[in-house]
Design an enzyme around this catalytic site. Sequence first.
Site, PDB file in Angstrom:
ATOM      1  N   CYS A  82      45.823  34.861  51.775  1.00 25.63           N
ATOM      2  CA  CYS A  82      46.790  35.092  50.686  1.00 25.63           C
ATOM      3  C   CYS A  82      48.182  35.284  51.245  1.00 25.63           C
ATOM      4  CB  CYS A  82      46.471  36.387  49.946  1.00 25.63           C
ATOM      5  SG  CYS A  82      44.972  36.396  49.049  1.00 25.63           S
ATOM      6  N   CYS A 131      59.145  37.067  46.680  1.00 24.54           N
ATOM      7  CA  CYS A 131      58.491  38.338  46.925  1.00 24.54           C
ATOM      8  C   CYS A 131      58.574  38.610  48.430  1.00 24.54           C
ATOM      9  CB  CYS A 131      57.044  38.290  46.441  1.00 24.54           C
ATOM     10  SG  CYS A 131      56.936  37.827  44.690  1.00 24.54           S
ATOM     11  N   CYS A 134      55.713  37.679  51.023  1.00 27.14           N
ATOM     12  CA  CYS A 134      55.015  36.392  50.865  1.00 27.14           C
ATOM     13  C   CYS A 134      55.702  35.280  51.645  1.00 27.14           C
ATOM     14  CB  CYS A 134      54.955  36.044  49.375  1.00 27.14           C
ATOM     15  SG  CYS A 134      54.282  34.405  49.058  1.00 27.14           S
ATOM     16  N   GLU A 154      49.786  23.104  50.563  1.00 24.26           N
ATOM     17  CA  GLU A 154      48.514  23.484  51.173  1.00 24.26           C
ATOM     18  C   GLU A 154      47.512  23.901  50.098  1.00 24.26           C
ATOM     19  OE1 GLU A 154      49.539  24.839  55.617  1.00 24.26           O
ATOM     20  OE2 GLU A 154      49.904  26.416  54.151  1.00 24.26           O
ATOM     21  N   HIS A 196      51.340  45.176  42.738  1.00 19.95           N
ATOM     22  CA  HIS A 196      51.848  45.583  44.058  1.00 19.95           C
ATOM     23  C   HIS A 196      52.710  46.836  44.115  1.00 19.95           C
ATOM     24  CE1 HIS A 196      50.216  41.782  45.234  1.00 19.95           C
ATOM     25  NE2 HIS A 196      51.221  41.055  44.830  1.00 19.95           N
ATOM     26  N   ASN A 252      48.696  40.285  54.756  1.00 22.93           N
ATOM     27  CA  ASN A 252      48.480  39.250  55.783  1.00 22.93           C
ATOM     28  C   ASN A 252      49.815  38.903  56.429  1.00 22.93           C
ATOM     29  OD1 ASN A 252      45.631  38.760  55.373  1.00 22.93           O
ATOM     30  ND2 ASN A 252      46.218  37.923  53.383  1.00 22.93           N
ATOM     31  N   GLY A 311      53.455  28.755  44.987  1.00 22.16           N
ATOM     32  CA  GLY A 311      54.169  28.595  43.726  1.00 22.16           C
ATOM     33  C   GLY A 311      53.745  29.561  42.637  1.00 22.16           C
ATOM     34  N   CYS A 357      58.640  28.057  46.152  1.00 24.64           N
ATOM     35  CA  CYS A 357      58.590  28.976  45.005  1.00 24.64           C
ATOM     36  C   CYS A 357      60.005  29.451  44.712  1.00 24.64           C
ATOM     37  CB  CYS A 357      57.691  30.173  45.341  1.00 24.64           C
ATOM     38  SG  CYS A 357      57.340  31.243  43.924  1.00 24.64           S
ATOM     39  N   CYS A 364      41.460  27.350  46.314  1.00 26.05           N
ATOM     40  CA  CYS A 364      42.743  27.954  45.973  1.00 26.05           C
ATOM     41  C   CYS A 364      43.785  26.842  45.908  1.00 26.05           C
ATOM     42  CB  CYS A 364      43.106  28.984  47.038  1.00 26.05           C
ATOM     43  SG  CYS A 364      44.708  29.748  46.776  1.00 26.05           S
TER      44      CYS A 364
HETATM   45  N1  SAH Z   1      52.700  33.110  42.534  1.00 22.67           N
HETATM   46  C1  SAH Z   1      51.473  33.677  42.106  1.00 22.67           C
HETATM   47  C2  SAH Z   1      50.256  33.118  42.801  1.00 22.67           C
HETATM   48  C3  SAH Z   1      50.318  32.879  44.282  1.00 22.67           C
HETATM   49  S1  SAH Z   1      50.291  34.246  45.369  1.00 22.67           S
HETATM   50  C4  SAH Z   1      51.520  35.172  42.263  1.00 22.67           C
HETATM   51  O1  SAH Z   1      52.424  35.675  42.920  1.00 22.67           O
HETATM   52  O2  SAH Z   1      50.663  35.824  41.703  1.00 22.67           O
HETATM   53  C5  SAH Z   1      48.606  34.858  45.375  1.00 22.67           C
HETATM   54  C6  SAH Z   1      48.507  36.355  45.727  1.00 22.67           C
HETATM   55  O3  SAH Z   1      48.781  36.608  47.126  1.00 22.67           O
HETATM   56  C7  SAH Z   1      49.513  37.190  44.955  1.00 22.67           C
HETATM   57  O4  SAH Z   1      48.908  38.346  44.462  1.00 22.67           O
HETATM   58  C8  SAH Z   1      50.499  37.538  46.026  1.00 22.67           C
HETATM   59  O5  SAH Z   1      51.250  38.652  45.665  1.00 22.67           O
HETATM   60  C9  SAH Z   1      49.624  37.749  47.213  1.00 22.67           C
HETATM   61  N2  SAH Z   1      50.326  37.742  48.489  1.00 22.67           N
HETATM   62  C10 SAH Z   1      51.512  37.154  48.772  1.00 22.67           C
HETATM   63  N3  SAH Z   1      51.841  37.379  50.065  1.00 22.67           N
HETATM   64  C11 SAH Z   1      50.841  38.102  50.626  1.00 22.67           C
HETATM   65  C12 SAH Z   1      50.593  38.602  51.949  1.00 22.67           C
HETATM   66  N4  SAH Z   1      51.430  38.368  52.925  1.00 22.67           N
HETATM   67  N5  SAH Z   1      49.465  39.301  52.152  1.00 22.67           N
HETATM   68  C13 SAH Z   1      48.584  39.486  51.139  1.00 22.67           C
HETATM   69  N6  SAH Z   1      48.743  39.035  49.886  1.00 22.67           N
HETATM   70  C14 SAH Z   1      49.869  38.348  49.617  1.00 22.67           C
HETATM   71 FE1  SF4 Z   2      56.020  33.045  44.723  1.00 25.50          FE
HETATM   72 FE2  SF4 Z   2      53.679  34.315  44.287  1.00 25.50          FE
HETATM   73 FE3  SF4 Z   2      54.747  34.213  46.752  1.00 25.50          FE
HETATM   74 FE4  SF4 Z   2      55.911  35.717  44.875  1.00 25.50          FE
HETATM   75  S1  SF4 Z   2      53.842  36.004  45.756  1.00 25.50           S
HETATM   76  S2  SF4 Z   2      56.962  34.334  46.299  1.00 25.50           S
HETATM   77  S3  SF4 Z   2      55.562  34.471  43.061  1.00 25.50           S
HETATM   78  S4  SF4 Z   2      53.999  32.468  45.553  1.00 25.50           S
END
Ligand code: SAH
Ligand code: SF4
Length: 394
Positions: free
Chosen positions: A379, A152, A155, A126, A261, A336, A205, A148, A141
């Site tokens: 995000c 996390c 995510c 996406e 975080h 989110n 990713g 990935c 974006c």
């Molecule tokens: N893998 C990279 C880039 C993609 S994630 C990274 O982790 O930085 C982009 C951003 O969205 C990151 O800061 C991630 O921690 C945040 N993110 C992931 N899940 C989220 C959620 N459910 N709500 C808000 N931000 C989130």
């Molecule tokens: Fe991967 Fe970034 Fe999501 Fe963590 S926040 S699982 S590194 S995409």
Amino acid sequence: MNAVTPATPELTAAERDRILAKTALFNPPPITTADGRRELVGLSREELAAEMVAMGEKPFRAKQLWHWIYHQGVTDFAAMSSIAGPMRAALAERFVVGRPQATEVQTSSDETRKWLFRWRDGQEVETVYIPDRHADRGAVCISTQVGCTLSCRFCHTGTQKLVRNLGAAEIVGQFMAARDSYAEWPSPKDDQPRLLSTIVVMGMGEPLYNYENTAKALRIIMDGEGIGLSRRRITLSTSGVVPMMDRCGEELGVNLAVSLHAVTDELRNEIVPLNRKYPIRELLDACRRYPGASNARRITFEYVMLRGVNDSEAEARELVRLLAGLPAKINLIPFNPWPGSPYQTSTHEQTARFAAILNDAGYSSPIRRPRGRDILAACGQLKTESERERKAAG
Ligand code: SAH
Ligand code: SF4
């Protein structure tokens, strides 16, 4: 001010090589069509020149092609009017200038747009366009991997196992297809307004676990004779792959965003498991070394607000202490939700209290307004159906 640990060059280099070798195993093969034609998008200038020589042409033809592909945005060789007819035909026999197939396009009530792009092998990612609400500009974006390797806890992408890396063609291709969608070709000059004005490498990713392809794609995007987005208009977000951060700064010089975080290793180990490998102190030292980090070019720290998990005032004060001496900006991202997600977002009042402590310490700490939540485009909400081994249909 905290002392900065210098990088240990041998250790860092060895670890970096190990990461590069391991992540290369997930690279896609070069893109060719069913009838054997090769994709030109994603080749470096040198590779494009080598292709021209291989077909008996002069290397300068690569410059012309580059202009048509990346400045004009043309996908049909027949439209490349500065190239003579016979050569256009010869090119069309051997090559394609492709785009991913948009299998789904959704536009949110807030104008955020999300594409589901499919590649020739059927894998999907996406891509999201987030228009600025008060101006004719916005951010694309882009994703760097299908799934990935990291997981996390907050995510959605992290629940999708890594299927494979995206190749440079696929990373650049997302931006080019988004531009098609907004009819923004030929490439506007750097001082002209443009709808797709910045890139955030924040989709699916971990870009620093697909460094070579990401770097190659960003070099193409930054090339002044093509798409021409400068490094200042590009922000790469990492969850903290420390050994690759120096190289990213030296070679690409793009803006860096770091997904922090949490302020203790104990909590970060749990919600960003990569922290067990590269703990907070090492991560912040790498940030302090990041080339070009200055007050004019601050590092962005992303902090997802999880109710009752990481949002106390004591944690805000600890964050200020940790970031001492770092040119930093902190993006507070309301969590989110996604189907089955285990957290709740912090209350607005608590987020405001957290932000106030950072602001009082002199840090810009905007509370991000969630965009595109209704179409799962915000995000951390991105995910596709692609799996490592597809189950047989039926
Ligand atoms: N893998 C990279 C880039 C993609 S994630 C990274 O982790 O930085 C982009 C951003 O969205 C990151 O800061 C991630 O921690 C945040 N993110 C992931 N899940 C989220 C959620 N459910 N709500 C808000 N931000 C989130
Ligand atoms: Fe991967 Fe970034 Fe999501 Fe963590 S926040 S699982 S590194 S995409």
